[in-house]
Write a protein that holds these residues in place. Structure first.
Motif, PDB file in Angstrom:
ATOM      1  N   GLY A  10       0.847  -1.503  -0.007  1.00 61.78           N
ATOM      2  CA  GLY A  10       0.091  -0.146  -0.201  1.00 61.78           C
ATOM      3  C   GLY A  10       0.739   1.355   0.023  1.00 61.78           C
ATOM      4  N   LYS A  11       2.047   0.989  -0.203  1.00 59.29           N
ATOM      5  CA  LYS A  11       3.159   2.415   0.002  1.00 59.29           C
ATOM      6  C   LYS A  11       3.737   2.508  -1.441  1.00 59.29           C
ATOM      7  N   ALA A  12       3.914   3.928  -1.817  1.00 60.00           N
ATOM      8  CA  ALA A  12       4.387   3.897  -3.229  1.00 60.00           C
ATOM      9  C   ALA A  12       5.944   4.343  -3.084  1.00 60.00           C
ATOM     10  N   TYR A  13       6.763   3.742  -3.682  1.00 57.05           N
ATOM     11  CA  TYR A  13       8.093   3.827  -3.987  1.00 57.05           C
ATOM     12  C   TYR A  13       8.495   4.206  -5.353  1.00 57.05           C
ATOM     13  N   ALA A  14       9.321   5.317  -5.372  1.00 54.64           N
ATOM     14  CA  ALA A  14       9.913   5.508  -6.584  1.00 54.64           C
ATOM     15  C   ALA A  14      11.236   4.849  -6.896  1.00 54.64           C
ATOM     16  N   PRO A  15      11.573   4.498  -8.456  1.00 52.15           N
ATOM     17  CA  PRO A  15      12.773   3.850  -8.734  1.00 52.15           C
ATOM     18  C   PRO A  15      13.925   4.217  -8.078  1.00 52.15           C
ATOM     19  N   GLU A  16      13.902   5.407  -7.718  1.00 52.48           N
ATOM     20  CA  GLU A  16      15.098   6.224  -7.030  1.00 52.48           C
ATOM     21  C   GLU A  16      15.454   5.690  -5.781  1.00 52.48           C
ATOM     22  N   GLU A  17      14.025   5.424  -5.025  1.00 56.60           N
ATOM     23  CA  GLU A  17      14.130   5.088  -3.592  1.00 56.60           C
ATOM     24  C   GLU A  17      14.724   3.532  -3.444  1.00 56.60           C
ATOM     25  N   ILE A  18      14.309   2.847  -4.403  1.00 53.43           N
ATOM     26  CA  ILE A  18      14.804   1.455  -4.668  1.00 53.43           C
ATOM     27  C   ILE A  18      16.334   1.286  -4.693  1.00 53.43           C
ATOM     28  N   SER A  19      16.737   2.253  -5.654  1.00 47.71           N
ATOM     29  CA  SER A  19      18.261   2.287  -5.776  1.00 47.71           C
ATOM     30  C   SER A  19      18.832   3.010  -4.739  1.00 47.71           C
ATOM     31  N   GLY A  20      18.115   3.757  -4.180  1.00 46.88           N
ATOM     32  CA  GLY A  20      18.691   4.533  -2.616  1.00 46.88           C
ATOM     33  C   GLY A  20      19.010   3.244  -1.557  1.00 46.88           C
ATOM     34  N   HIS A  21      17.921   2.359  -1.608  1.00 45.17           N
ATOM     35  CA  HIS A  21      18.115   1.371  -0.530  1.00 45.17           C
ATOM     36  C   HIS A  21      19.273   0.389  -0.972  1.00 45.17           C
ATOM     37  N   VAL A  22      19.462   0.100  -2.234  1.00 43.26           N
ATOM     38  CA  VAL A  22      20.553  -0.672  -2.619  1.00 43.26           C
ATOM     39  C   VAL A  22      22.011   0.221  -2.495  1.00 43.26           C
ATOM     40  N   LEU A  23      22.104   1.440  -2.797  1.00 46.66           N
ATOM     41  CA  LEU A  23      23.245   2.054  -2.463  1.00 46.66           C
ATOM     42  C   LEU A  23      23.506   2.309  -0.821  1.00 46.66           C
ATOM     43  N   ALA A  24      22.450   2.411  -0.001  1.00 46.17           N
ATOM     44  CA  ALA A  24      22.661   2.475   1.253  1.00 46.17           C
ATOM     45  C   ALA A  24      23.335   0.886   1.918  1.00 46.17           C
ATOM     46  N   HIS A  25      22.812  -0.042   1.271  1.00 48.15           N
ATOM     47  CA  HIS A  25      23.255  -1.439   1.578  1.00 48.15           C
ATOM     48  C   HIS A  25      24.719  -1.381   1.208  1.00 48.15           C
ATOM     49  N   MET A  26      25.094  -0.853   0.102  1.00 47.03           N
ATOM     50  CA  MET A  26      26.680  -1.055  -0.477  1.00 47.03           C
ATOM     51  C   MET A  26      27.427  -0.055   0.621  1.00 47.03           C
ATOM     52  N   LYS A  27      26.836   0.898   0.921  1.00 55.06           N
ATOM     53  CA  LYS A  27      27.620   1.871   1.887  1.00 55.06           C
ATOM     54  C   LYS A  27      27.965   1.218   3.141  1.00 55.06           C
ATOM     55  N   ARG A  28      26.802   0.460   3.834  1.00 54.98           N
ATOM     56  CA  ARG A  28      26.834  -0.224   5.067  1.00 54.98           C
ATOM     57  C   ARG A  28      27.803  -1.399   4.970  1.00 54.98           C
ATOM     58  N   ILE A  29      27.925  -2.064   3.818  1.00 54.36           N
ATOM     59  CA  ILE A  29      28.879  -3.136   3.554  1.00 54.36           C
ATOM     60  C   ILE A  29      30.237  -2.785   3.680  1.00 54.36           C
ATOM     61  N   ALA A  30      30.548  -1.651   2.819  1.00 48.88           N
ATOM     62  CA  ALA A  30      31.870  -0.805   2.904  1.00 48.88           C
ATOM     63  C   ALA A  30      32.216  -0.348   4.176  1.00 48.88           C
ATOM     64  N   GLU A  31      31.175   0.228   5.072  1.00 46.21           N
ATOM     65  CA  GLU A  31      31.543   0.553   6.263  1.00 46.21           C
ATOM     66  C   GLU A  31      31.911  -0.561   7.470  1.00 46.21           C
ATOM     67  N   ALA A  32      31.124  -1.788   7.265  1.00 45.99           N
ATOM     68  CA  ALA A  32      31.468  -2.697   8.016  1.00 45.99           C
ATOM     69  C   ALA A  32      32.787  -3.148   7.764  1.00 45.99           C
ATOM     70  N   GLN A  33      33.216  -3.483   6.577  1.00 49.48           N
ATOM     71  CA  GLN A  33      34.495  -3.916   6.158  1.00 49.48           C
ATOM     72  C   GLN A  33      35.705  -2.949   6.516  1.00 49.48           C
ATOM     73  N   LEU A  34      35.479  -1.692   6.169  1.00 49.74           N
ATOM     74  CA  LEU A  34      36.614  -0.864   6.649  1.00 49.74           C
ATOM     75  C   LEU A  34      36.765  -0.020   7.858  1.00 49.74           C
ATOM     76  N   GLY A  35      35.385  -0.153   8.732  1.00 49.45           N
ATOM     77  CA  GLY A  35      35.641   0.311   9.986  1.00 49.45           C
ATOM     78  C   GLY A  35      35.254   1.627  10.073  1.00 49.45           C
TER      79      GLY A  35
END
Ligand code: AMP
Length: 525
Positions: free
Chosen positions: A106-131
């Motif tokens: 029931g909630k609307a998402y723009a494609p940018e938001e989906i890509s935003g979630h993917v980018l945030a995930h990649m950012k967290r993976i990098a932060e976890a590895q690089l500390g």
């Protein structure tokens, strides 16, 4: 101050890399995987991204969004949006600004938001590895992306809480990964066939100088198309077998698509593969119907050959634009997951008349190149080599003239940044505005191209021809178009209103940023 990384934001998979102490690190998740599926699954309270989200695809297809990159920066009316709407288990509808939106729970998402979630995930993976905190990124896009697609990718970075240092073309990034640190003088072709898009770029590499000579592509030609085509064939066979139409059955289609992708990957290693789906279709009465079929490389090649041939035609056209023939090429780089498929490798090898170079990893080269560029843009170390990247604009920029024709201002393959001016006069007495429609694409008619915006200039009411407005169209290093106007007589900036601009509003981007940053789905490694 946080770290800067390079992110390959792919249609199917994404990868993040960083340069640290002069060394390139491709970041891995807690299970050691170098790439993450660009898939986002929405629970009722949480959002999960990557491998765990991809696993949900079969159980909860209505709340799991994949291939959002195929819709980013497009209009709802585009054929691809309509195709995804017909095929997806989640809703796809028209947003207020005419762009596509997904509806999940029931909630609307723009494609940018989906890509935003993917980018945030990649950012967290990098932060976890690089500390360390990661707050800046160079993000790659297909070379053939147009202005709205690039703008929307920038918005996705903001949604993920990342400062976007540069939007870099994927083949250019791959070339950088190939040439970095190897003092050499070569002309190279990058053939990039990923999950959703195809690009080819021809570059001249001379030591630290990387100059793109020509580029072309198709933003709707990638592994997804191979899988959809194969799934269509499998569905047809299954329909004939059980004498039932599955035109409206998205679950059966989903299963066949998954099977098609797995079969393709298996066929890249072996001559044939057994597709075995014990529950290809479950009737409303709960009866299971199985589907089994042995697919061989020969049959698969017959189905997908037209797609491979399309990539070859684009390569030939790019060679012509670059005024080169195959003898001028010193190296061929294959990047993107689809170049692991033997038919694709053989076709590229045959066309260019040489074995592809195997020194770059097709899944990681783009992220590595982006990381090198991010390092270059942020390093304060005088020892960092001053690499120069000269890219080109992939699509012509034009304005609509009488009769709907396009008058080209900046032709494709023009080196960027670039700018071009044109003077406009008023045509009617007491006219108070001048309207200019700007398009991107190679069509001679405006309706064959992408409308970037209608720029409306407010002008003082005067007899016709007395007002002269100089409009300057520029394309920056990110490939993003900007328009400025100056009233020649008053020598002052004329006001511009931009109409017909799709995408998310700045307020929506800010709200989405908060949502994304509050959603957390990985536990640090
Ligand atoms: P990319 O966006 O570069 O990660 O490419 C993803 C595409 O490559 C998807 O369509 C995958 O199915 C496809 N792919 C990945 N590995 C293979 C393989 N070994 N053989 C054939 N296609 C592959």
């Amino acid at each position: 101050m946080g770290l800067a990384v390079g992110i390959d934001l792919g249609t199917s998979n994404s990868c993040v890399a960083c340069v640290r102490n002069g060394e390139v690190i491709v970041c891995v998740d807690s299970e050691g995987r170098h790439t993450q599926p660009s898939v986002v699954a929405f629970g009722t309270r949480s959002v999960i991204v990557g491998h765990r989200a991809k696993k949900q695809l079969l159980h909860a297809p209505e709340s799991t969004v994949m291939s959002a990159k195929r819709l980013i920066g497009r209009n709802f009316e585009d054929a691809e949006v309509q195709r995804m709407k017909a095929r997806s288990a989640f809703g796809v509808f028209r947003g207020d600004s005419g762009d596509p939106r997904f509806r999940v729970h029931g909630k609307a998402y723009a494609p940018e938001e989906i890509s935003g979630h993917v980018l945030a995930h990649m950012k967290r993976i990098a932060e976890a590895q690089l500390g360390e905190v990661v707050d800046k990124a160079v993000i790659t896009v297909p070379a053939y992306f147009n202005d709205p697609q690039r703008q929307a990718t920038r918005d996705a970075a903001q949604i993920a809480g990342l400062e976007c240092l540069r939007i870099l073309n994927e083949p250019t990034a791959a070339a950088l990964a190939y040439g970095y640190g190897r003092a050499q003088k070569k002309r190279i072709v990058v053939y990039d066939l990923g999950g959703g898009t195809f690009d080819v770029s021809i570059l001249r590499v001379d030591g630290d100088l990387y100059e793109v000579i020509a580029t072309a592509g198709d933003t709707l030609l990638g592994g997804d198309d191979f899988d959809n085509l194969c799934a269509d064939e499998l569905v047809r066979m299954f329909e004939a077998q059980v004498k039932q139409s599955f035109a409206d059955n998205r679950t059966v289609r989903m299963r066949m698509r998954e099977a098609a992708e797995m079969a393709k990957i298996a066929l890249s290693e072996s001559e044939e593969v057994l597709i075995d789906l014990p529950t290809a279709w479950r009737t409303v009465q709960g009866v299971d119907h199985a589907f089994t079929y042995t697919l061989n490389r020969h049959t698969y090649a017959r189905w997908v050959l037209p797609l491979v041939q399309r990539t070859l035609l684009i390569c030939e056209e790019t060679m012509r634009s670059a005024k080169m023939n195959m003898r001028h090429i010193d190296a061929v780089l294959l990047v993107g997951g689809m170049t692991r498929y033997p038919l694709v490798r053989e076709a590229a090898q045959h066309l260019f008349g040489r074995m592809p170079d195997t020194s770059v990893n097709p899944d990681e080269a783009v992220a590595v190149g982006a990381a090198i560029q991010a390092h270059m843009l942020t390093s304060t170390d005088a020892m960092t080599s001053p690499t120069v990247l000269l890219d080109v604009t992939p699509q012509s920029l034009s304005i609509r003239t009488m009769g709907g024709h396009c008058d080209v201002l900046i032709p494709h393959n023009t080196p960027i940044p670039t700018e071009q001016s044109k003077v406009f006069h008023t045509a009617v007495d007491q006219q108070t505005e001048v309207r200019i429609a700007v398009y991107q694409g190679e069509g001679r008619h405006a309706d064959m191209n992408e409308l970037l915006g209608q720029f409306v200039l407010d002008v003082p009411p005067m007899p016709r021809g007395q007002v002269r407005v100089r409009v300057t169209f520029s394309i920056d290093v990110d490939g993003i178009v900007q328009v400025r106007a100056v009233d020649d007589k008053l020598a002052k900036e004329a006001s511009i209103r931009i109409e017909a601009r799709g995408g998310m509003s700045p307020e929506e981007v800010r709200e989405a940023q908060l949502d994304t940053l509050n959603a957390s789905d990985i536990t640090p490694a």
